[in-house]
Write a protein that holds these residues in place. Structure first.
Motif, PDB file in Angstrom:
ATOM      1  N   SER A   1       1.177  -1.303   0.250  1.00  0.00           N
ATOM      2  CA  SER A   1      -0.428  -0.074  -0.046  1.00  0.00           C
ATOM      3  C   SER A   1       0.742   1.409  -0.448  1.00  0.00           C
ATOM      4  CB  SER A   1      -0.544  -0.239   1.080  1.00  0.00           C
ATOM      5  OG  SER A   1      -1.442   1.531   1.254  1.00  0.00           O
ATOM      6  N   ILE A   2       1.681   1.020   0.388  1.00  0.00           N
ATOM      7  CA  ILE A   2       2.528   2.775   1.195  1.00  0.00           C
ATOM      8  C   ILE A   2       3.429   2.409  -0.634  1.00  0.00           C
ATOM      9  CG2 ILE A   2       5.226   2.940   1.941  1.00  0.00           C
ATOM     10  CD1 ILE A   2       3.990   1.952   4.564  1.00  0.00           C
ATOM     11  N   GLN A   3       3.855   1.572  -0.660  1.00  0.00           N
ATOM     12  CA  GLN A   3       4.674   1.936  -2.467  1.00  0.00           C
ATOM     13  C   GLN A   3       3.267   2.240  -3.509  1.00  0.00           C
ATOM     14  OE1 GLN A   3       7.833  -1.492  -3.964  1.00  0.00           O
ATOM     15  NE2 GLN A   3       6.691  -2.993  -3.144  1.00  0.00           N
ATOM     16  N   VAL A   4       2.269   2.669  -3.458  1.00  0.00           N
ATOM     17  CA  VAL A   4       1.408   3.679  -4.517  1.00  0.00           C
ATOM     18  C   VAL A   4       0.890   4.402  -4.033  1.00  0.00           C
ATOM     19  CG1 VAL A   4      -1.504   2.392  -4.904  1.00  0.00           C
ATOM     20  CG2 VAL A   4       0.134   0.117  -4.953  1.00  0.00           C
ATOM     21  N   SER A   5       1.235   5.011  -2.262  1.00  0.00           N
ATOM     22  CA  SER A   5       0.940   5.847  -2.209  1.00  0.00           C
ATOM     23  C   SER A   5       1.671   6.519  -2.104  1.00  0.00           C
ATOM     24  CB  SER A   5      -0.297   5.623  -1.510  1.00  0.00           C
ATOM     25  OG  SER A   5       0.074   5.508   0.011  1.00  0.00           O
ATOM     26  N   SER A   6       2.791   5.896  -2.017  1.00  0.00           N
ATOM     27  CA  SER A   6       3.883   7.515  -1.053  1.00  0.00           C
ATOM     28  C   SER A   6       4.523   8.472  -2.096  1.00  0.00           C
ATOM     29  CB  SER A   6       5.413   6.072  -1.237  1.00  0.00           C
ATOM     30  OG  SER A   6       6.534   7.179  -1.197  1.00  0.00           O
ATOM     31  N   PRO A   7       3.938   9.620  -1.332  1.00  0.00           N
ATOM     32  CA  PRO A   7       4.964  10.516  -2.458  1.00  0.00           C
ATOM     33  C   PRO A   7       6.361  10.672  -2.801  1.00  0.00           C
ATOM     34  CG  PRO A   7       4.838  11.447  -0.171  1.00  0.00           C
ATOM     35  CD  PRO A   7       4.096  10.214  -0.525  1.00  0.00           C
ATOM     36  N   GLU A   8       7.620   9.644  -1.864  1.00  0.00           N
ATOM     37  CA  GLU A   8       8.992   9.888  -2.329  1.00  0.00           C
ATOM     38  C   GLU A   8       8.812   9.181  -3.478  1.00  0.00           C
ATOM     39  OE1 GLU A   8      10.340  10.225   2.578  1.00  0.00           O
ATOM     40  OE2 GLU A   8       9.586   8.369   1.475  1.00  0.00           O
ATOM     41  N   LEU A   9       8.760   7.649  -3.549  1.00  0.00           N
ATOM     42  CA  LEU A   9       8.746   7.187  -4.730  1.00  0.00           C
ATOM     43  C   LEU A   9       7.825   7.380  -5.747  1.00  0.00           C
ATOM     44  CD1 LEU A   9       9.131   4.130  -5.177  1.00  0.00           C
ATOM     45  CD2 LEU A   9       7.568   3.239  -4.780  1.00  0.00           C
ATOM     46  N   ALA A  10       6.570   7.783  -5.480  1.00  0.00           N
ATOM     47  CA  ALA A  10       6.595   8.742  -6.357  1.00  0.00           C
ATOM     48  C   ALA A  10       6.950  10.174  -7.412  1.00  0.00           C
ATOM     49  CB  ALA A  10       5.266   9.810  -6.841  1.00  0.00           C
ATOM     50  N   ALA A  11       7.525  10.496  -6.622  1.00  0.00           N
ATOM     51  CA  ALA A  11       8.722  11.565  -7.294  1.00  0.00           C
ATOM     52  C   ALA A  11      10.035  10.727  -7.656  1.00  0.00           C
ATOM     53  CB  ALA A  11       9.083  12.791  -5.921  1.00  0.00           C
ATOM     54  N   SER A  12      10.563   9.766  -7.228  1.00  0.00           N
ATOM     55  CA  SER A  12      11.516   8.734  -7.656  1.00  0.00           C
ATOM     56  C   SER A  12      11.118   8.626  -9.220  1.00  0.00           C
ATOM     57  CB  SER A  12      12.356   8.149  -7.478  1.00  0.00           C
ATOM     58  OG  SER A  12      11.501   6.903  -6.988  1.00  0.00           O
ATOM     59  N   GLN A  13       9.875   7.982  -9.875  1.00  0.00           N
ATOM     60  CA  GLN A  13       9.232   7.331 -10.505  1.00  0.00           C
ATOM     61  C   GLN A  13       9.194   9.128 -11.051  1.00  0.00           C
ATOM     62  OE1 GLN A  13       6.455   5.475  -8.883  1.00  0.00           O
ATOM     63  NE2 GLN A  13       7.142   3.121  -8.526  1.00  0.00           N
ATOM     64  N   GLN A  14       8.871   9.565 -11.238  1.00  0.00           N
ATOM     65  CA  GLN A  14       8.761  10.312 -12.121  1.00  0.00           C
ATOM     66  C   GLN A  14       9.810  11.190 -12.742  1.00  0.00           C
ATOM     67  OE1 GLN A  14       7.540  14.259 -10.954  1.00  0.00           O
ATOM     68  NE2 GLN A  14       6.048  15.309 -12.169  1.00  0.00           N
ATOM     69  N   LYS A  15      11.135  11.096 -11.712  1.00  0.00           N
ATOM     70  CA  LYS A  15      12.492  11.069 -12.646  1.00  0.00           C
ATOM     71  C   LYS A  15      13.385  10.555 -13.835  1.00  0.00           C
ATOM     72  CE  LYS A  15      14.176  13.346  -8.448  1.00  0.00           C
ATOM     73  NZ  LYS A  15      15.127  13.332  -6.885  1.00  0.00           N
ATOM     74  N   VAL A  16      11.715   9.089 -13.645  1.00  0.00           N
ATOM     75  CA  VAL A  16      12.839   7.674 -14.515  1.00  0.00           C
ATOM     76  C   VAL A  16      11.471   8.345 -15.715  1.00  0.00           C
ATOM     77  CG1 VAL A  16      12.620   5.279 -14.894  1.00  0.00           C
ATOM     78  CG2 VAL A  16      13.293   5.991 -12.766  1.00  0.00           C
ATOM     79  N   SER A  17      10.844   8.757 -15.903  1.00  0.00           N
ATOM     80  CA  SER A  17      10.229   8.626 -16.779  1.00  0.00           C
ATOM     81  C   SER A  17      10.425  10.174 -17.798  1.00  0.00           C
ATOM     82  CB  SER A  17       8.153   9.334 -16.427  1.00  0.00           C
ATOM     83  OG  SER A  17       7.825   8.450 -15.833  1.00  0.00           O
ATOM     84  N   ARG A  18      11.241  11.137 -16.499  1.00  0.00           N
ATOM     85  CA  ARG A  18      11.701  12.829 -17.306  1.00  0.00           C
ATOM     86  C   ARG A  18      12.920  11.480 -18.370  1.00  0.00           C
ATOM     87  NH1 ARG A  18      13.647  16.854 -13.524  1.00  0.00           N
ATOM     88  NH2 ARG A  18      15.355  14.957 -13.134  1.00  0.00           N
ATOM     89  N   ALA A  19      13.355  10.750 -17.500  1.00  0.00           N
ATOM     90  CA  ALA A  19      14.931  10.692 -18.347  1.00  0.00           C
ATOM     91  C   ALA A  19      14.880   9.321 -19.976  1.00  0.00           C
ATOM     92  CB  ALA A  19      15.613   9.959 -17.465  1.00  0.00           C
ATOM     93  N   ARG A  20      14.424   8.675 -19.663  1.00  0.00           N
ATOM     94  CA  ARG A  20      13.799   8.202 -20.639  1.00  0.00           C
ATOM     95  C   ARG A  20      13.399   9.228 -21.179  1.00  0.00           C
ATOM     96  NH1 ARG A  20      10.082   5.155 -18.206  1.00  0.00           N
ATOM     97  NH2 ARG A  20      11.597   3.387 -18.126  1.00  0.00           N
ATOM     98  N   ALA A  21      12.353  10.159 -21.806  1.00  0.00           N
ATOM     99  CA  ALA A  21      12.036  10.548 -22.455  1.00  0.00           C
ATOM    100  C   ALA A  21      12.901  11.346 -22.946  1.00  0.00           C
ATOM    101  CB  ALA A  21      10.740  12.254 -21.674  1.00  0.00           C
ATOM    102  N   LEU A  22      13.865  12.047 -22.401  1.00  0.00           N
ATOM    103  CA  LEU A  22      15.511  12.846 -22.817  1.00  0.00           C
ATOM    104  C   LEU A  22      16.294  11.796 -24.046  1.00  0.00           C
ATOM    105  CD1 LEU A  22      16.887  15.522 -22.478  1.00  0.00           C
ATOM    106  CD2 LEU A  22      18.177  15.066 -20.666  1.00  0.00           C
ATOM    107  N   LEU A  23      15.701  10.753 -23.151  1.00  0.00           N
ATOM    108  CA  LEU A  23      16.650   9.680 -23.847  1.00  0.00           C
ATOM    109  C   LEU A  23      16.314   9.590 -25.471  1.00  0.00           C
ATOM    110  CD1 LEU A  23      18.751   7.623 -24.267  1.00  0.00           C
ATOM    111  CD2 LEU A  23      17.450   6.319 -23.128  1.00  0.00           C
TER     112      LEU A  23
END
Length: 210
Positions: free
Chosen positions: A14-36
């Motif tokens: 449940s915490i993995q789904v709702s954690s703002p810290e994890l969501a922020a780190s996953q957003q960085k992955v999406s941004r890096a993938r778009a840049l690549l």
């Protein structure tokens, strides 16, 4: 009310789904993938076309001029920027796993504190406090009947109040653990390694070499 027994495996999911810290780190992955993806596309040069028309009075004939221009990436295939974008995406992906590990470690500490406090609350509230309360009532009756001296009554009374104080402390620790759970295990900034945020403005150069 008896303290709730928590399914810690389910709580972690449940915490993995709702954690703002994890969501922020996953957003960085999406941004890096778009840049690549952008850097990969930049290896394909732009082609420009110019079309012009005219009339030659000397030959009394019309003219049509078509020009095509484009860079040929023979030596510059944007490998440097692509490699940098790969590295940034890898770092962002590793950071997601680091955050997951940090959340799991925090939850392990909280679960230990919560279960320990819950066991103490149940012990004091259901057994020790009622037993010492009953002993105090009996001692008070005996003292009033002259069967017990005052010092013996004080010993029993002290045991009861010590049990009440221990119960209050256990409930406080339980509440603190529950607050950390309700707060998604947030504990300030994560211990992320220091780094310079590489952006496309700094290193995303075009094939023209600008």
């Amino acid at each position: 009310v008896a303290p709730e027994t928590i399914d810690w495996a389910g709580m972690y999911e449940s915490i993995q789904v709702s954690s703002p810290e994890l969501a922020a780190s996953q957003q960085k992955v999406s941004r890096a993938r778009a840049l690549l993806d952008r850097q990969k596309v930049q290896t394909i040069p732009n082609v420009t076309m110019a079309l012009g028309t005219g009339y030659d009075n000397a030959t009394d004939a019309g003219m049509l001029n078509l020009q095509l221009a484009g860079a040929l990436p023979i030596r510059n295939r944007n490998e440097g920027n692509i490699s940098a974008a790969y590295a940034e995406m890898a770092e962002a992906s590793h950071d997601v796993e680091r955050v997951r590990g940090e959340l799991k470690a925090r939850l392990a500490r909280v679960s230990r504190d919560y279960d320990s406090a819950r066991a103490a609350v149940e012990l004091y509230d259901n057994e020790i406090v009622p037993q010492t309360r009953e002993a105090l009532d009996l001692a008070t009756s005996s003292y009033e009947a002259g069967e017990l001296d005052f010092l013996q009554l004080l010993v029993v009374r002290r045991a009861y109040f010590d049990a009440k104080l221990a119960s209050i402390e256990a409930n406080k620790q339980l509440g603190q653990a529950q607050a950390r759970i309700d707060g998604q295990l947030l504990s300030g900034a994560l211990t992320a390694p220091d780094r310079l945020d590489a952006t496309d403005d700094l290193r995303g150069q075009s094939l023209s070499g600008e």
